[in-house]
Design an enzyme around this catalytic site. Structure first.
Site, PDB file in Angstrom:
ATOM      1  N   TYR A 253       0.817  -1.203   0.000  1.00 57.24           N
ATOM      2  CA  TYR A 253       0.000   0.000   0.000  1.00 57.24           C
ATOM      3  C   TYR A 253       0.855   1.259   0.000  1.00 57.24           C
ATOM      4  CZ  TYR A 253      -4.479  -2.227  -0.092  1.00 57.24           C
ATOM      5  OH  TYR A 253      -5.577  -2.932  -0.513  1.00 57.24           O
ATOM      6  N   HIS A 416      -5.536  -3.350   6.542  1.00 60.86           N
ATOM      7  CA  HIS A 416      -4.810  -4.312   5.711  1.00 60.86           C
ATOM      8  C   HIS A 416      -3.679  -4.999   6.469  1.00 60.86           C
ATOM      9  CE1 HIS A 416      -7.189  -3.229   2.308  1.00 60.86           C
ATOM     10  NE2 HIS A 416      -6.860  -1.951   2.415  1.00 60.86           N
ATOM     11  N   ARG A 441      -6.522 -12.514  -2.712  1.00 63.93           N
ATOM     12  CA  ARG A 441      -7.286 -11.598  -3.551  1.00 63.93           C
ATOM     13  C   ARG A 441      -6.809 -11.752  -4.983  1.00 63.93           C
ATOM     14  NH1 ARG A 441      -7.278  -4.896  -3.407  1.00 63.93           N
ATOM     15  NH2 ARG A 441      -9.250  -4.696  -4.507  1.00 63.93           N
TER      16      ARG A 441
END
Lengths: 736, 736
Positions: A253, A416, A441
């Site tokens: 991220y 996350h 994912r």
């Protein structure tokens, strides 16, 4: 707070001195008119920049050959989702190409798209596939809608002067202003959030604000919806990074968040230069790029801790943009050219052009980027643990593709984050050897729950057993409770890398399991007598009660041999447990470890790896593979082991030794059995740990480690069975 | 026979005319004195040759720095095995380097090793780890011993003139001659065998014969132990290859066997030039190299049918040597330079030097090697079926990394063959997409049964269900009986690749299952309206009795979606069967296919793949993964599916469609669902098959296929439900 006020002051000065700039000449966001002129003059001269431009040309040429398509939003990862993403890319590219070429068809194209959106947008309610706390209108989540606005604001700015007043009126009143209103009113929680979604939101609102000439919007973006400095971009810059440039959600991220920080940063350099946004917090933004680069493996892939997709590397568009910016505007560091060469592409920005020029002007032999052993403190003020990276290459090996150990002992990392304190991942040969699973994912793939995080992300990927750490009583850290974990962090103990042949990282975690205190100390020893550096891992547990401790390792490769006496489940398989991730593990084999050392060997690529671990009479080895309770086949087929022990106070002492070479093409095999034969804990109490690693041929390494409060200067003296060990500081090594 | 006699004649002429040559000037095997002089003059001038030489120098430098070690043989893949392999490499390299540099230390080194072996060899009996029908003395199998002698004969030849008469006496009488006697007497079965072991044996004996100046040995090598031409090298050249240069054991062993053929071939060019060994059988040996090259994937890896290790590629030393030979002595084909560049290395032979020179003299832009769609007939006279390769690249794609389909319909392939008739493998993006498992073996890795073939090679890898073909009644072809399969072969039907947009291969197999006749026709259609070429597969079964037919596919990648209604075994898993390979499959999910089309989508790399298959009311889908009944974890964790149907006469009509693109780095996804929606068998009888493939947007492809005896000229006319189909020849395509 003092700091914030001075920022506000600088800002208001900037605002007043630059009010005129809001209606400055266009383009006025990422590109200035001068930079457009510079790029025009460079066309056809810089191969990498031309390649970036050609990609934009191809995109736009294809768009021009087809009818405009602005469909009614429908899905989260299907046609309409991808179409709206494509539209903003096309508009942004066409706007820039218009400025560079003057081709009037491009204005017409951007205009048609904008007008189509201006027609559609007022008809939209909540997105039909919208879920979560922040559904959008064009997209299922506002995050994508922000990215849309970031790009469309640029497109509008590029063509603004060539649109009629009537068109501008339509586009602004039916599309851009309602969208901004949606963000600063309906989705104000996102705007004011300390989170990458927040950064994208403020960037979108700021760029739209500049494009619309609306300073209120810009100020709301910079200072929060209430313009009081309690939220907004400047506050995010403070809150989301540690002083070392470590992004709180992790490298994956961090890569994502760096883009809006840099995009808005660049726009602010043009429009509010007095802010000096790249200099804030001692040059935090440039630092954040270097941190991201250090957090890559030999191939440039980001270390996949927390929720992370493993495909993301330094070739991602976000890093291309940030690297060009830092190179062009912050010192022209030649080592960045090494990374740029491996990226093989530059951003389509003014800085990208300058980087391309530098690349073609310098010989291939620029210095290598200094990937190194380094520690990053975590948390806003750097006091919330951290992340330790140890790198070591075999003699004659390239540093970048040698051993890379990353140990994690910082914050949870928001939504996350994973329950993975004191976990580590190990890379070698440019591969993941003892991997972190990353996230469950399939980004953008509609068949997999619309590309969203899958249920198995929570039930497996986040759980403690999915990480290379110790699980107590088969439960995840903090019982898998988010609030408790998010409120806590591990504690750094010490990090010592001055001697490249003996590098050590050490950290503590006392809150993840009530009543259990954990100290993990990991060392990388590089001794030319062995063919590769190796890892020594000491995981010490202290508790008043007896527990089941599972020392967990996931490994990549093909199992070869173990000395454990295993009962193998060859005709019937069941899950290893019922919760905390164990329900996803098929138990493949299980049995006692004999006599007092566990050895476990596998092969990966051209190298063998052996885990050697001191064992007790209670030690058991469990071999497992992933995939139970996974009805939709969402998990990858990976394998792992647990070294299970019972007790209150004990120390897992483990060596991970890469050894030998196997070449299937040349039919060559050497060193397929480990050199290291045993690991013994000679001494372990609250002040020190002494461990001896023994190899064939009488070679040994004795690690002398401080287990008390860290001190570089304290003297230690321990007597064990006739031997006296003396050392100063946190860690010392005696080789024989 | 006529042929053999003429060969014998040529040979005896050669023998008489060249008797003197037996004691010709040295070196007199792979290198001539003139070629040594040429190489001396080139030192330091040709980077690739210098690199090959440097590797030899490094090997020898390390050897010189350590004591000679000629251990008592003990293991099959452990220290002594690897040590004896290293010794022959060291001796061969030191001998050559001596000729190139004149360094006397090198003679001393080779001499010491030879004398140590001369001392050891007479003391040896059968190797303690020797198994199988041909145990050796220095090595567990004579195969390695032959390779040892091939290298040591060269070493001896290099240093011969610089040894004392007494040393030569010792080496010849205690080592080389006894070894040759062992091969021509004790292991005469190996010498006279039509098998790669036979080729290695005759090459060893011939090279030793030349080195010793013993023409009888040479003649036994060339003509068989009885020197009657019924065995030996020349007979092997006839028996082991098809007229198209296809080696009977397959690409993996073809790669291995090519080395002794070329080694001895080169020596014969020096010593018995009248034989013109490279011109025999219309230039079979050069042809065999090209066949090997065509049988590689985009990365140069050999298609792993039969027993095969997937690591083997055109970079293997055998292919380096053969390619240099063909380039230097058979036409200097510039396309070979393309392969050589990707090999990145040259052989340390006179031809390798010439190849290196050509590589440095030509620009990088030499023509690409013509990897193509091609059929290889199998069997000694080419009448035993064959192997069909179809290659097709997407528009703009590089041919080498496009779709590569290999269908197998030839001979069993001796001991290393599999029960895999009418099977295929599919590659795309340079990856195995629908793979052949290859062999269950960890070559040279002692922990895995001494590096030998594992039990799972027979119980899994050879079985029919391990291949992409149809299994009848869950039993392997020929009941898994070697003799029956080895005595049989499939039949080619037709192979039609003149139209690159519609390439077809078709073959029959009527003996593998008693009473079941099978016809498989596979087409690759390349239509620019789709993003990638796709495969249409028609597998027609005819039987008087009802059977269970399992259409088997192994796939690489991550499952995404299927339209079958599956019962998933998420908490308990059992094997799919008890024998014929089924005992190794965990049944993961199972259920009916509804309504009349099976669809199954997965992702691999950056691309999606969907299998679409016409289904009946009886159709069931079984998903499985490998690893049951595998107590030593010898199998890889791979996945597959079975489309199971019951019946007597039916036709599996299946499309394999690559589609879309997924880029995790750029977060881009397109075309994740297939374009092709259904496959329908419109007509199927003993004379023709008509199948229609339907895609979205009204697109369709109707395949008109001859199911009777192959004929390029026969006219067909079929009426089906009001439509009339007319075509000429074996296969035609109607696109709409």
């Amino acid at each position: 707070m003092q700091r914030l006020l001075s920022l506000l002051l600088a800002l208001s000065c900037a605002v007043s001195s630059l009010l005129a700039a809001a209606s400055a000449s266009r383009p006025g966001l990422l590109w200035s008119p001068e930079e457009i002129a510079e790029a025009r003059a460079s066309l056809g001269k810089e191969p990498l920049f031309d390649a970036a431009l050609q990609e934009a040309r191809d995109l736009v040429a294809k768009a021009l050959s087809q009818p405009i398509d602005v469909p009614k939003p429908l899905d989260a990862a299907g046609y309409t989702h991808e179409r709206h993403k494509l539209n903003y890319r096309e508009m942004q590219a066409a706007g820039l190409l218009f400025k560079l070429t003057g081709d009037p068809r491009l204005v017409a194209f951007v205009r048609s798209q904008l007008l189509a959106y201006a027609e559609l947008y007022p008809t939209l309610g909540k997105h039909p596939a919208g879920t979560g706390h922040s559904p959008g209108r064009i997209f299922w989540q506002t995050l994508n809608e922000c990215v849309w606005l970031v790009n469309v604001s640029q497109a509008y700015d590029f063509v603004h002067d060539d649109l009629s007043q009537a068109d501008r009126e339509l586009i602004e009143t039916r599309l851009l202003r309602p969208l901004c209103r949606f963000f600063v009113e309906d989705r104000v929680r996102e705007l004011d959030r300390m989170h990458n979604h927040g950064t994208w939101t403020v960037t979108a609102v700021a760029l739209a604000g500049f494009a619309l000439g609306d300073d209120t919007l810009v100020d709301q973006a910079l200072l929060g919806s209430k313009r009081d400095g309690k939220a907004g971009f400047l506050r995010q810059l403070d809150a989301l990074y540690s002083p070392d440039g470590l992004y709180s959600e992790g490298a994956y991220y961090g890569r994502y968040a760096i883009l809006p920080f840099y995009l808005l940063g660049r726009v602010l350099e043009h429009r509010r230069p007095a802010l000096k946004v790249f200099a804030l917090r001692d040059g935090l933004l440039p630092k954040a790029l270097h941190t991201q680069l250090q957090l890559t493996d030999a191939n440039g892939a980001f270390l996949p801790f927390n929720d992370a997709l493993k495909e993301k590397s330094h070739r991602s568009p976000e890093i291309l943009l940030a690297l060009a910016e830092v190179y062009a505007h912050h010192g022209q560091d030649a080592a960045l050219l090494d990374v740029a060469r491996r990226q093989g592409a530059v951003a389509l920005t003014p800085a990208g052009l300058r980087l391309a020029r530098a690349l073609s002007a310098t010989a291939a032999a620029t210095p290598a980027y200094p990937y190194s052993s380094i520690e990053y403190r975590d948390g806003r003020d750097g006091s919330s643990g951290g992340l330790g990276l140890l790198r070591a290459a075999a003699p004659g090996g390239e540093p970048r593709s040698g051993l890379l150990l990353c140990m994690k002992y910082g914050v949870h990392g928001m939504e996350h984050g994973h329950y993975d304190k004191l976990s580590f991942q190990l890379h070698d040969q440019g591969r993941e050897l003892l991997p972190d699973y990353g996230s469950a994912r399939f980004l953008n793939i509609d068949q997999k729950t619309g590309g969203r995080y899958l249920p198995e992300n929570k039930s497996w990927a986040m759980q403690t057993v999915a990480h290379n750490t110790v699980v107590v009583d088969q439960r995840s850290q903090f019982g898998g409770k988010y609030d408790a974990s998010e409120a806590s962090h591990a504690e750094r103990h010490f990090f010592q890398v001055s001697d490249p042949s003996f590098q050590v990282v050490s950290a503590r975690e006392d809150k993840a399991y009530a009543g259990v205190s954990m100290l993990r100390t990991m060392a990388v020893i590089n001794d030319p007598r062995l063919s590769s550096p190796f890892v020594v891992d000491l995981y010490r547990l202290r508790s008043a009660e007896s527990h089941t401790y599972d020392y967990a390792l996931s490994y990549s490769g093909q199992f070869l041999a173990t000395n454990a006496t295993l009962q193998k489940h060859t005709t019937q398989r069941s899950p290893l447990g019922t919760a905390h991730g164990y329900q996803h593990l098929w138990l493949e084999a299980e049995g006692p470890v004999a006599p007092d050392q566990l050895q476990f060997t596998w092969i990966n690529g051209k190298r063998f790896y052996t885990v050697t671990s001191a064992a007790g009479a209670d030690s058991r080895l469990l071999m497992h593979s992933l995939g139970a309770n996974d009805p939709n086949f969402n998990l990858r087929r990976e394998a792992g082991l647990l070294h299970r022990r019972q007790g209150s106070n004990l120390c897992f002492a483990t060596v991970i030794e890469p050894h030998g070479v196997w070449d299937g093409n040349k039919e060559f095999c050497q060193g397929n059995t480990p050199s290291i034969t045993r690991v013994d804990v000679l001494h372990s109490d609250d002040t020190s740990t002494i461990v001896r690693v023994t190899a064939t041929g009488g070679r040994s390494w004795t690690l002398l480690l401080n287990a008390g409060p860290a001190s570089d200067t304290a003297s230690h003296k321990v007597q064990v069975a006739g031997e006296t060990f003396e050392w100063v500081g946190n860690a010392a090594l005696q080789s024989r």
